[in-house]
Design an enzyme around this catalytic site. Sequence first.
Site, short mmCIF file in Angstrom:
data_model
loop_
_atom_site.label_atom_id
_atom_site.label_comp_id
_atom_site.label_asym_id
_atom_site.label_seq_id
_atom_site.Cartn_x
_atom_site.Cartn_y
_atom_site.Cartn_z
N LYS A 63 57.80 47.33 17.02
CA LYS A 63 58.38 45.99 16.99
C LYS A 63 59.02 45.71 18.33
O LYS A 63 59.91 46.45 18.76
CB LYS A 63 59.40 45.92 15.86
N ASP A 159 66.69 40.16 1.83
CA ASP A 159 65.54 39.26 2.01
C ASP A 159 64.26 39.91 1.48
O ASP A 159 63.23 39.90 2.15
CB ASP A 159 65.39 38.85 3.48
#
Length: 311
Positions: A63, A159
């Site tokens: 990432k 989330d």
Amino acid sequence: VPDDDQAPLKPPASRAQSKSRNSSVNGRLTADDFEFLDELGEGSYSTVYHGRLRATGQEYAIKRIDKAHLKRHQKEATALAEKNTLVRLGSGHPGIVRLHWTFQDEWSLFFVLDLARNGELQTRISRMGSLSIECVRYYSAQIVDALGYMHSKGVIHRDLKPENLLLDDAFRIKITDFGTGKILDSGGEPTKTFVGTAQYVSPELLEHNESSKSSDFWALGCIIYQMIAGRFVFRGLSDWQKIKQLEYSFPEGFDDQAQDLIRKLLVRDPDQRLGAGPPGSPWDMDALRNHPFFSGINWRTLWTDPAPPLE
Ligand code: ADE
């Protein structure tokens, strides 16, 4: 984000043994140590690449977070939260994406993560329309198991959604994206920041801007419904009243035990949700694991049992 951000994570052994081939001066990894293959996905402030560590040939998801973007949108805390929660979770659970190393250059922060080769659960649901009840049982159990671990470490995700549930080579769940993750202090008191995704937002978040471990169980209820029905239980903020009043219904033929489980997860009072009760209470984590919907699940072999066929 501190400069010595590789401190908690050890460099790979083979690398330590082949110093002459190191491209970094201080023994830390750099982007040059990896071969960047394809792009796996793009977030609001990051891009995830499929990468290979040259020294070992091992593949990872890398990432890359753009520092300028972080600064511009004052999201430094998000990146730091993501790293801190991942470090806290360590390599302790097969159902959670592991952070192997972090490093940075002038422009970017890099997180080297477990690669989940089979992508997002969301893609599977969209492609298949819905999932077989055996698949839903298996994935739900893996999510429950990973949540149990995460919460035991004092971390809430905040989330959870099918886009953040990845599938590895063996089609097992790996929870990712802890950018909204929160490390609770020992009391586990609710935290007051609005984060999350409309369709999985709990009533307490809508009404009091509060989330806790229990909000992850609300999201779980929404996800189980979606995997079976192939559509959202609530469409999100536009269904605000419906979320607060628990206005939803099950389509014809919806598995009875799954209905019962979802009714016990989509409970208005966060303290009363199945899984959220204090240990020993009739709605604690053990009660969630022992729900009849999971009666076919062997919790001890859950991470070595093969995944049921997807159709
Ligand atoms: N997309 C985002 N994160 C990923 C990961 N860890 N593995 C595979 N694809 C991803």
